[in-house]
Design an enzyme around this catalytic site. Structure first.
Site, PDB file in Angstrom:
ATOM      1  N   ASP A  60       1.816   9.754   8.305  1.00  0.00           N
ATOM      2  CA  ASP A  60       3.062   9.211   9.088  1.00  0.00           C
ATOM      3  C   ASP A  60       4.263   9.745   8.742  1.00  0.00           C
ATOM      4  OD1 ASP A  60       2.989   7.793   6.527  1.00  0.00           O
ATOM      5  OD2 ASP A  60       2.621   5.970   7.246  1.00  0.00           O
ATOM      6  N   ASN A  90       0.705  -6.357   3.426  1.00  0.00           N
ATOM      7  CA  ASN A  90       0.201  -6.934   4.528  1.00  0.00           C
ATOM      8  C   ASN A  90      -1.138  -6.444   5.148  1.00  0.00           C
ATOM      9  OD1 ASN A  90       1.151  -4.905   5.755  1.00  0.00           O
ATOM     10  ND2 ASN A  90       2.677  -5.899   7.105  1.00  0.00           N
ATOM     11  N   HIS A 122      -1.282  -3.267   5.727  1.00  0.00           N
ATOM     12  CA  HIS A 122      -1.281  -2.050   6.704  1.00  0.00           C
ATOM     13  C   HIS A 122      -1.757  -0.871   5.943  1.00  0.00           C
ATOM     14  CE1 HIS A 122       3.137  -1.480   5.278  1.00  0.00           C
ATOM     15  NE2 HIS A 122       2.330  -0.274   5.138  1.00  0.00           N
ATOM     16  N   GLU A 180       0.526  -1.403  11.434  1.00  0.00           N
ATOM     17  CA  GLU A 180       0.794  -2.727  11.275  1.00  0.00           C
ATOM     18  C   GLU A 180      -0.186  -3.979  11.483  1.00  0.00           C
ATOM     19  OE1 GLU A 180       3.047  -3.467   8.845  1.00  0.00           O
ATOM     20  OE2 GLU A 180       4.961  -2.568   9.488  1.00  0.00           O
TER      21      GLU A 180
HETATM   22  C1  GLP Z   1       4.294   2.793   3.569  1.00  0.00           C
HETATM   23  C2  GLP Z   1       3.327   3.827   3.952  1.00  0.00           C
HETATM   24  C3  GLP Z   1       1.939   3.714   3.466  1.00  0.00           C
HETATM   25  C4  GLP Z   1       1.820   2.939   2.382  1.00  0.00           C
HETATM   26  C5  GLP Z   1       2.790   1.735   2.165  1.00  0.00           C
HETATM   27  C6  GLP Z   1       2.576   1.294   0.646  1.00  0.00           C
HETATM   28  O1  GLP Z   1       4.090   1.663   4.500  1.00  0.00           O
HETATM   29  N1  GLP Z   1       3.463   4.129   5.280  1.00  0.00           N
HETATM   30  O2  GLP Z   1       1.328   4.681   3.922  1.00  0.00           O
HETATM   31  O3  GLP Z   1       0.466   2.685   1.720  1.00  0.00           O
HETATM   32  O4  GLP Z   1       4.114   2.170   2.288  1.00  0.00           O
HETATM   33  O5  GLP Z   1       3.518   1.804  -0.242  1.00  0.00           O
HETATM   34  P1  GLP Z   1       3.554   1.559  -1.916  1.00  0.00           P
HETATM   35  O6  GLP Z   1       2.451   2.348  -2.439  1.00  0.00           O
HETATM   36  O7  GLP Z   1       4.940   2.096  -2.077  1.00  0.00           O
HETATM   37  O8  GLP Z   1       3.327   0.257  -2.089  1.00  0.00           O
END
Ligand code: GLP
Length: 245
Positions: free
Chosen positions: A67, A136, A138, A143
């Site tokens: 993404d 959440n 995702h 989402e």
């Molecule tokens: C963002 C990214 C996800 C990732 C998430 C969790 O939303 N698009 O790919 O898994 O953050 O991030 P973190 O690893 O910092 O908790």
């Protein structure tokens, strides 16, 4: 689903890096699906270490990232392209032209989404997809929603994700509200999936993913229908599951 629980974040990262290293050793021209966020940083560090020790070669690897924020160019230090360069690509021998991240500043974002799926198809699909998880549930930027999105698409980020991401930005108003993300369909087509999560803030998402109903309200729950998923967690992220078992 195979679930591997580690005592610490470091141990979890070392195990995930070993699985990725095995993939690259068995198939040096693998297509790796990569993720951003704080969770995979330790895994990338381990991969860099293995590369520096001469145990890993990225010269034939291709990567496709999940993404990117809409509106941020690769030069912006909060863009996912910048993150990937900084945390992995600049430190290993992967040719930059084999690293793909959706463009957040494409003139026609809809075209960018369509082309990204075509690109993945042309590459022969993703061999191993690394995924983090949002609090959440995702994955990528898919989402919670009323249905599972198929292909790469534009998406509005939820308030909880915007809040979670705001720690990386100076002002709240700088936090992007939209993103381009591989769809659930795109992710599910990967041959192998590694889902990583650490810390108590992920405990509910991990519990719901493993034991809740399969629902687009918890996007990661769909992974239960994938034939080859390994979930790597630390004890804190596994807490609610351990309490239940
Ligand atoms: C963002 C990214 C996800 C990732 C998430 C969790 O939303 N698009 O790919 O898994 O953050 O991030 P973190 O690893 O910092 O908790």
């Amino acid at each position: 689903m195979k679930v591997i629980v580690s005592k610490t974040y470091e141990e979890m990262c070392a195990k995930a890096a070993r699985i990725i290293a095995a993939q690259l050793t068995l198939k040096p021209d693998s297509v790796l699906g990569l993720a951003t966020g704080s969770t995979p940083v330790g895994i990338y560090k381990e991969l860099i270490r293995k590369y520096e020790e001469g145990r890993l070669d990225f010269s034939e690897v291709t990567t496709v990232n999940l993404d990117e924020y809409v509106g941020l160019s690769g030069e912006n230090d909060q863009s996912y392209r910048y993150f990937m360069n900084h945390n992995l690509f600049d430190h290993v021998n992967i040719p930059k032209e084999y690293t793909y991240v959706p463009s957040g500043v494409a003139e026609d974002p809809e075209d960018e989404c369509e082309n990204y799926d075509l690109l993945i198809q042309q590459l022969g699909g993703v061999d191993m997809q690394l995924l983090g998880i949002g609090g959440n549930g995702h994955i990528g930027f898919n989402e919670p929603a009323d249905s599972f999105a198929e292909g790469t698409h534009l998406t509005d980020l939820t308030e909880s994700t915007i809040q979670a991401n705001s720690r990386f930005f100076e002002k709240d108003s700088d936090v992007p509200r939209r993103a381009i993300t591989m769809g659930i369909g795109t992710i599910m087509q990967a041959r192998k999936i590694l889902l990583v999560a650490n810390g108590e803030s992920k405990a509910k998402a991990i519990y719901d993913t493993l034991y809740g109903p399969v629902t687009p309200q918890v996007p990661a729950s769909i992974l239960r229908f994938h034939p080859d998923v390994t979930v790597l967690v630390d004890e804190a992220a596994f807490k609610l599951v351990a309490e239940k078992e």
